[in-house]
Every structure is written in structure tokens, then in C-alpha cells.
Motif scaffolding. Structure first.
Motif, short mmCIF file in Angstrom:
data_model
loop_
_atom_site.label_atom_id
_atom_site.label_comp_id
_atom_site.label_asym_id
_atom_site.label_seq_id
_atom_site.Cartn_x
_atom_site.Cartn_y
_atom_site.Cartn_z
N LEU A 26 -5.47 -5.55 -10.64
CA LEU A 26 -4.28 -6.27 -10.59
C LEU A 26 -4.37 -7.48 -9.72
CD1 LEU A 26 -1.76 -3.37 -10.68
CD2 LEU A 26 -2.20 -5.11 -12.65
N GLN A 27 -5.65 -7.60 -8.93
CA GLN A 27 -5.76 -8.56 -7.92
C GLN A 27 -4.88 -8.73 -6.92
OE1 GLN A 27 -5.70 -11.74 -10.89
NE2 GLN A 27 -7.32 -10.63 -11.89
N LEU A 28 -4.67 -7.52 -6.22
CA LEU A 28 -3.57 -7.15 -5.16
C LEU A 28 -4.31 -7.00 -3.99
CD1 LEU A 28 -1.01 -5.40 -7.17
CD2 LEU A 28 -0.67 -7.51 -6.16
N GLY A 29 -5.60 -6.97 -3.79
CA GLY A 29 -6.33 -6.73 -2.65
C GLY A 29 -5.69 -7.34 -1.44
N ALA A 30 -5.41 -8.68 -1.60
CA ALA A 30 -5.13 -9.28 -0.31
C ALA A 30 -3.69 -9.32 0.09
CB ALA A 30 -5.34 -11.02 -0.59
N TYR A 31 -2.98 -8.36 -0.71
CA TYR A 31 -1.52 -8.34 -0.36
C TYR A 31 -1.28 -6.81 -0.07
CZ TYR A 31 -1.66 -12.68 -3.17
OH TYR A 31 -2.12 -13.60 -3.65
N LEU A 32 -2.13 -6.07 0.29
CA LEU A 32 -1.81 -4.50 0.32
C LEU A 32 -0.91 -4.47 1.55
CD1 LEU A 32 -5.02 -2.74 -0.73
CD2 LEU A 32 -2.90 -2.88 -1.75
N ASP A 33 -1.09 -5.04 2.71
CA ASP A 33 -0.27 -5.07 4.02
C ASP A 33 1.13 -5.59 3.94
OD1 ASP A 33 -1.97 -2.85 4.80
OD2 ASP A 33 -3.35 -4.48 5.35
N PRO A 90 7.09 -6.17 -0.13
CA PRO A 90 7.50 -6.89 -1.06
C PRO A 90 8.27 -8.07 -1.06
CG PRO A 90 8.07 -4.51 -1.24
CD PRO A 90 7.76 -4.59 -0.01
N LYS A 91 9.16 -8.13 0.26
CA LYS A 91 9.97 -9.28 0.37
C LYS A 91 8.83 -10.60 0.37
CE LYS A 91 11.87 -8.99 4.43
NZ LYS A 91 12.02 -7.80 4.63
N ALA A 92 7.80 -10.71 0.82
CA ALA A 92 6.85 -11.58 1.14
C ALA A 92 5.81 -11.83 -0.19
CB ALA A 92 5.96 -11.22 2.20
N LEU A 93 6.26 -11.29 -1.31
CA LEU A 93 5.60 -11.51 -2.32
C LEU A 93 6.27 -12.30 -3.36
CD1 LEU A 93 4.21 -7.86 -3.08
CD2 LEU A 93 2.85 -9.71 -1.96
N ARG A 129 0.68 -1.21 -0.16
CA ARG A 129 0.05 0.06 -0.10
C ARG A 129 0.65 1.38 0.15
NH1 ARG A 129 -3.56 -1.19 3.62
NH2 ARG A 129 -5.38 -1.21 2.41
N ASP A 130 1.93 1.21 0.87
CA ASP A 130 2.84 2.48 1.03
C ASP A 130 3.59 2.80 -0.48
OD1 ASP A 130 1.72 2.94 3.38
OD2 ASP A 130 3.42 2.18 4.30
N ASN A 131 4.02 1.74 -1.06
CA ASN A 131 4.74 1.45 -2.16
C ASN A 131 3.77 2.40 -3.22
OD1 ASN A 131 7.44 0.31 -3.12
ND2 ASN A 131 6.49 -1.19 -1.46
N MET A 132 2.67 2.15 -3.25
CA MET A 132 1.59 2.65 -4.19
C MET A 132 1.32 4.04 -3.67
SD MET A 132 -0.92 -0.03 -5.78
CE MET A 132 -1.15 -1.55 -4.90
N ALA A 133 1.33 4.46 -2.57
CA ALA A 133 0.85 5.65 -2.09
C ALA A 133 2.10 6.74 -2.04
CB ALA A 133 0.41 5.49 -0.67
N PHE A 134 3.30 6.21 -2.10
CA PHE A 134 4.32 7.20 -1.83
C PHE A 134 4.23 8.27 -2.78
CE2 PHE A 134 9.02 8.22 -2.75
CZ PHE A 134 9.34 8.58 -1.41
N GLY A 135 4.10 8.04 -4.08
CA GLY A 135 4.23 9.12 -4.83
C GLY A 135 2.93 10.20 -4.64
N MET A 136 1.62 9.53 -4.23
CA MET A 136 0.47 10.49 -4.29
C MET A 136 0.76 11.19 -2.96
SD MET A 136 -2.28 8.08 -5.46
CE MET A 136 -2.00 6.41 -4.62
N LYS A 137 1.19 10.65 -1.91
CA LYS A 137 1.55 11.46 -0.56
C LYS A 137 2.58 12.46 -0.67
CE LYS A 137 1.12 7.62 2.81
NZ LYS A 137 1.90 6.82 3.49
#
Ligand SMILES: Nc1ncnc2c1ncn2[C@@H]1O[C@H](COP(=O)(O)OP(=O)(O)O)[C@@H](O)[C@H]1O
Ligand SMILES: [Mg+2]
Lengths: 367, 286
Positions: free
Chosen positions: A121-128, A131-134, A93-101
Motif C-alpha cells: 500500500l506504499q505506507l512505509g513512510a507513514y508508519l509512525d 491518522p490525523k497527519a494523513l 503501525r499500532d493501528n495495524m498491530a492492534f488486532g495482532m497484539k
């Protein structure tokens, strides 16, 4: 007007010039692929468009506006890096939000855009997760998501599939094609060294070599009517067979070429000038060759090696040239074996003719 | 009946490797005792009386009375400890932040004459503190910082920046530039990239640098002795010397004071053992 215009763009690192005056127009909503062998300057051109590299001379315009000195974030561009470049210490989530913040966007708006991208992108379950855990494919999608939330005019991809395994690469390729369909107004520029990716994804392809544009065109156009030998051999797999030869007869609507593999071929080509004796190179794609039982043929020889791919087989034919075999893509059902003597024919319209500089002389009819 | 054969063949090799391991273990044990025993002896002696130290130096203390520790604490150790903490913490923060920012500039910006500037900064490592001592004293006196904590903070920072920059720069060179480029595309300024991307990514080397700086600043003697003269600005190494000069015969109290001064570093070591070891290998250029 074109979305993106590139005029005489040059880029040097110190004394070494890497891009030698590139000219390109990219239309709005187009899926443009830069393809070429490794080290030809694809990434450099892409990074120049992104603003991560200053161009040494020339002009870059987006929607008519000169972009040479506009910082990357102000160009309306988002980029997916080859390494994904996800911030490892932040959640998805923070990765995606960084630029917008950083842009000072309001919280609800940020959250809404993230949710939208996560849905696509079917990423809903992974937002928290971090990246290591993906998995590789999920990281790839996060990288794309980070670009989507910025709602860019131009989307840049630098070899986005090169870190994935073969099966995932095909699946992700299809996802990217679908993503493009879902965003018809967004221009996409995609860099790859893989001509299959280029052919399957592109509206138009730019073939680069050593910092020069070799040809720009739709995939079919490059395949049917390559402007020179480099493009001819780069597009299509296995690569086009090229044999040296000499023009021996000019029949008005066709010429006859005597080639190094001790055969002759008729090529549909109208030439005005005096051409007899001119040395040329003749090209024929493996898939355009077929068995010639007793009729006219252009190659004859012994089968040296066969690669079975199931539906087709790649037949390597020893035609008496020391350094080169002719490859033919023949139906997999044909009963052939190593050591067999065979003859190959092709249509006069599927032969390509290049001059001794490698520039194209003809096109198959209609090309 | 096939089992005994390989066993009897393997036996001699086993004996030798066991023996070798035992010798190595014994050697390490001796080394450990050599290092730890004096420290322990010092700490325990702090619980004895002065006469006990001389009559039975190797006995355990008869009782654990904190009297010597309390006395040492009140005799000035409290103020030395405070000075040491202030000087060490402030100079560590300044050194590491300035060095990290410098390293960021040296590795991530397109400044002109970068190699020259890099050489200039890293060349600072060659400068011996002793050589610069007299001009530094004059300088500190003339700007009125002589005999203040500031003098030590500034000097420690200045003299440690080259080395710390060298460490952090090496680490940053290894980090792929994709991440800060991605941040740049996201619209981050240099400051934002530094604080929010680079510093978190450099955490291991930052922690190592802080530890190395603390080790240096906590034990530094030369500058501390020359640039401070009053008890209330003196740091532990200098303070302990003056304590020894004053209470030279009361060894029990001196030992207690030394134990107190060593304690923070020992605690820090146990808390951050992992980073400590990396910091040290990093320091020797691994
Ligand atoms: N930062 C750089 N400094 C010097 N040379 C570079 C730099 N980046 C790329 N090059 C050179 O530019 C050429 C093109 O590189 P690149 O654009 O990365 O090729 P590719 O088509 O494989 O993406 C290569 O010869 C490479 O060595
Ligand atoms: Mg590249």
C-alpha cells in the motif's frame, strides 16, 4: 462449495424488518458488490456477515460452518469501514498491530506482516504518523492495511470511496481492483450505492432494494438483461428510458407495441399466449438510440435540452409526454441544436419489455 | 483627499466601541479584584502577626516570616491535607473509573431494559445527601467504617457516580461506534475496548470529570463533618473549622492554614486551566 452462504436471512430493528429473507451464495475468491439506493439495507447485510449485527432469523455459513453466533473476530473476516475507523490515538503501525497484539502474535511476525502490508500500500513512510497527519487517501490505505494484516478469508468494504474526492475515488478504485488481483483467493464483498463502482469492480453484483434482492449477476448480465424495471433503471447511466405502451400485434418472432409517445416499436420477442391489448412498459437505453433519418423510427420530437460531454452528447427529446423526456446518447460530433426536430430508431433486439408490474418479459437476443 | 471623509464618519462609532470596551474591561477588572483580593489578603495576612492584622489590616506584611505557616502546618494542617488528598484522590479515581465503565455499558452493550437502568442510575442525581444522612450514619457505624477515610471515599464515590456517569455517557453517545466495532473485529474484548479505545478517546471528558470531582471532594463539608470525628481522619474543611475553634483568636495562623488548604486547588487550576473551563461548561450542560 461456496465460501459464504446466506439462507433466508432476516434482520429486524424492533418491529421494523430491514432485510426480508436474503438468499445468496458467494464463491471463494469472488469480488461481490452489493449495490442499491441509500437505505436499502446494504450496510445491514454487510454488518450481519461481519457479525456486528445479530441476524434475526436465517443462516449464515462460511465454508459450511454456521456463523450465526460466532463472534466477529473468529469469522476470518476483516472490514474496511466507510469512516475508516482508524484509532486516532495510535500510530499507523499500532493501528495495524492492534488486532495482532490482541491475538497474542509474536513481535517479529507482527512487524513482518505490517511491513508486507505497508509495501503493498506504499505506507512505509507513514508508519509512525498518527491518522490525523494523513490525507484522506492515505487513511483509506491504512484502513485497508489494517484489514490485510489480518490475512482474512473474506474482506468486507462498506462504501470505502465515499469520503474521497472524485479524482482520488477513481485512482483508489483502480488500486482496489489491483489489490483484488494480488489476492486471488480472498473473497471480497464491497458495498456501494454507485453503480459505476459496482460495474467496474464486480465479478458479480447483487442489486438490493428495500431489503430484497432484486437481481444477482455479472455486470454485463445486469446491463443486458435486467430482471425488472428497477434494475434496468439502476444499472447504466443515464438511466434507461421507460415508456408505457400496449401490445397491438403479435408477429410470431416479434411483437409490435404502440407506446405513449405516439409511436410504434417492433420488439424481438416470441410470445405464445394471447397478448394483444396487454399493457406493457417498453425500455430502451440512451446509448441504444440513434438518429433515424427518414427510415422507420420509434420516437420523434423536439430537442428540449442538450448536455455535451465531449465525445458524446445527451439529447433530451420532448416526445409529447408531460412528465418525461426521452434521453438519447448520440455522437458528440453530430450537429444538433435545441428546437431541432429529430427521429430516433433502435434495433428490435435492444428493446426491453416489462409487464405492468415491472417484471421483465423479454431479453434482447442473446441476453 | 478621499481619506478624511470615511475617517470622520467612522470616528463616532470608534469612540463608542472604544468606550464600551473600556467599560467592559473596567468591569472585568473590578470583578477580578473582587475575587482575587481577598485571597491575596488572606495569604499576605498569614505573614503578619496577629496584632498587625488588627492595627494595619491593609498594609503589606513587614517581613515574610513563615512562622505562622509552619505553626499551622504542625498544628494539624499537615494531617488534614493528607486526609483531603487521600479522600479526594481515591474517590476521584473510583468515581471516574466506575462511571466510565457504567457509561460504556449503558452506551455500548445490548443489555435488556437499558432505558430503565439508565433512568435508575441517573435518578441518583435527585437524591439529596441530607435525606440519606441518618441511615448512612447507622450503616457506616454498623460496618465499622465510621470515622475512617473509607467512609468518605465510599460516600463521595456513591453520591457522585450518577452525575459523572451522566457526563461521560453523553460524551460516549456522541462518539461514533465505528471505532469500537473495528476493535471488536480486531478481536478485542469489552475490557480491552474499554481500556485501550474508549478511555483514550474519552480523555477530555475524563479529565473534566476528575476536575469536577476534585472540586467537589476537596470542599465537601457535610459528610466530612458527620462521618469523621478524630483529627487524624478529618479533611481540610472540617479540620480548619476545628482549628478555628481552638485558635479562634490567632487569626494570622488561621489565615496561613486557609492559604495552605486553598493552594493545591489553585495550582491544579493553573496546570489544567484548559480542562477546567471545559469541565465547568460541561458541568452546566453546555
Ligand atoms: N441501528 C439501527 N436501528 C434502527 N434502524 C436501523 C439501524 N441501522 C439501520 N437501520 C435502518 O435500516 C435500513 C437500512 O439501513 P442500511 O443498511 O444502513 O442502509 P444502506 O443500504 O444505506 O447501507 C434503513 O432504513 C435504516 O434506517
Ligand atoms: Mg450504508
Amino acid at each position: 462449495m461456496a465460501e459464504l452462504t446466506i439462507r433466508q436471512v432476516r434482520k429486524s430493528y424492533g418491529a421494523m424488518e430491514v432485510l426480508h429473507g436474503i438468499d445468496l451464495d458467494i464463491e471463494k475468491g469472488e469480488f461481490m458488490v452489493f449495490v442499491g439506493p441509500s437505505g436499502c439495507g446494504k450496510s445491514t447485510l454487510l454488518r450481519s456477515i461481519a457479525g456486528l449485527e445479530d441476524i434475526t432469523s436465517g443462516e449464515l455459513r462460511i465454508e459450511g460452518q454456521l456463523m450465526n453466533h460466532v463472534p466477529p473476530s473468529k469469522r476470518g473476516i476483516a472490514m474496511v469501514f466507510q469512516s475508516y475507523a482508524l484509532y486516532p490515538h495510535m500510530t499507523v503501525r499500532d493501528n495495524m498491530a492492534f488486532g495482532m497484539k490482541i491475538a497474542g502474535m509474536k513481535k517479529p511476525e507482527i512487524e513482518q506482516r505490517i511491513r508486507h502490508a505497508a509495501d503493498i500500500l506504499q505506507l512505509g513512510a507513514y508508519l509512525d504518523r498518527h491518522p490525523k497527519a494523513l490525507s484522506g487517501g492515505q487513511r483509506q490505505r491504512v484502513a485497508i492495511g489494517r484489514a490485510i494484516v489480518r490475512d482474512p478469508r473474506v474482506f468486507l468494504f462498506d462504501e470505502p470511496l465515499s469520503n474521497l474526492d472524485a479524482a482520488l475515488r477513481v485512482a483508489t478504485r483502480i488500486e482496489i481492483a489491483k489489490l483484488k488481483q494480488a489476492m486471488p483467493d480472498t473473497t471480497m464483498i464491497y458495498v456501494t450505492h454507485d453503480q459505476v463502482e459496482a460495474m467496474t469492480l464486480a465479478d458479480r453484483i447483487v442489486v438490493l432494494k428495500d431489503g430484497y434482492v432484486e437481481q444477482v449477476g455479472a455486470p454485463k448480465e445486469l446491463y443486458r438483461c435486467p430482471r425488472n424495471m428497477f434494475v434496468a433503471q439502476f444499472i447504466g447511466s443515464p438511466a434507461m428510458n421507460i415508456i408505457e405502451g400496449r401490445i397491438v400485434h403479435n408477429g410470431g418472432d416479434h411483437v409490435t407495441v404502440e407506446h405513449a409517445a405516439k409511436g410504434t416499436a417492433e420488439i424481438a420477442l416470441h410470445m405464445e399466449e394471447e397478448v394483444i391489448g396487454r399493457s406493457v412498459r417498453m425500455g430502451v437505453r440512451p446509448e441504444d438510440l440513434s438518429l433515424a433519418d427518414d427510415g422507420p423510427h420509434i420516437f420523434s420530437g423536439t430537442i428540449d435540452h442538450i448536455e455535451h460531454l465531449g465525445e458524446v452528447q445527451l439529447v433530451h427529446l420532448d416526445v409529447g409526454l408531460s412528465n418525461q423526456a426521452v434521453i438519447a446518447k448520440l455522437a458528440g460530433l453530430l450537429d444538433l441544436a435545441r428546437g431541432d426536430q429529430i427521429r430516433l430508431r433502435t434495433a428490435a433486439t435492444s428493446l426491453h419489455l416489462f409487464d405492468d408490474q415491472g417484471e421483465r418479459l423479454n431479453g434482447p437476443a442473446g441476453g | 483627499m478621499t481619506m478624511p471623509a470615511p475617517a470622520s464618519q467612522a470616528a463616532p462609532a470608534n469612540i463608542w466601541s472604544t468606550l464600551a470596551r473600556a467599560v467592559l474591561l473596567g468591569f472585568l477588572l473590578c470583578l477580578g479584584i473582587l475575587v482575587i483580593y481577598p485571597l491575596l489578603w488572606m495569604a499576605l495576612s498569614g505573614f503578619k502577626t496577629n496584632s498587625q492584622i488588627f492595627s494595619a489590616p491593609f498594609d503589606l506584611p513587614t517581613g515574610f516570616s513563615w512562622a505562622n505557616y509552619v505553626a499551622a502546618w504542625n498544628q494539624g494542617v499537615r494531617s488534614f491535607l493528607f486526609s483531603s488528598i487521600v479522600v479526594t484522590a481515591a474517590s476521584a479515581a473510583c468515581t471516574v473509573l466506575i462511571s466510565a465503565w457504567t457509561a460504556y455499558g449503558l452506551t455500548r452493550t445490548r443489555m435488556p431494559a437499558k432505558p430503565v437502568i439508565t433512568a435508575l442510575i441517573l435518578g441518583g442525581m435527585m437524591l439529596s445527601p441530607t435525606v440519606a444522612l441518618i441511615p448512612l450514619v447507622r450503616m457506616m457505624q454498623s460496618i465499622g467504617l465510621y470515622n475512617t477515610h473509607w467512609a468518605l471515599i465510599i460516600l463521595y464515590t456513591a453520591f457522585r457516580i450518577p452525575f459523572t456517569t451522566f457526563l461521560i455517557r453523553a460524551y460516549m453517545l456522541e462518539l461514533p461506534s465505528d471505532l469500537d466495532e473495528a476493535a471488536r473485529m480486531d478481536g478485542a474484548s469489552d475490557g480491552q475496548i474499554f481500556w485501550r479505545i474508549m478511555l483514550p478517546l474519552c480523555r477530555p471528558i475524563i479529565v473534566s470529570s476528575v476536575i469536577l470531582h476534585i472540586l467537589f471532594a476537596w470542599n465537601e463539608y457535610l459528610f466530612a463533618m458527620i462521618f469523621t470525628s478524630d483529627l487524624d481522619v478529618q479533611t481540610l474543611p472540617v479540620g480548619l473549622t476545628s482549628l478555628m475553634a481552638k485558635h479562634g483568636t490567632n487569626y494570622a495562623q488561621v489565615f496561613a492554614a486557609m492559604t495552605i488548604s486553598a493552594l493545591p486547588i489553585v495550582i491544579l487550576f493553573f496546570l489544567m486551566q484548559r480542562y477546567f473551563i471545559r469541565g465547568l461548561t460541561e458541568g452546566i450542560g453546555k
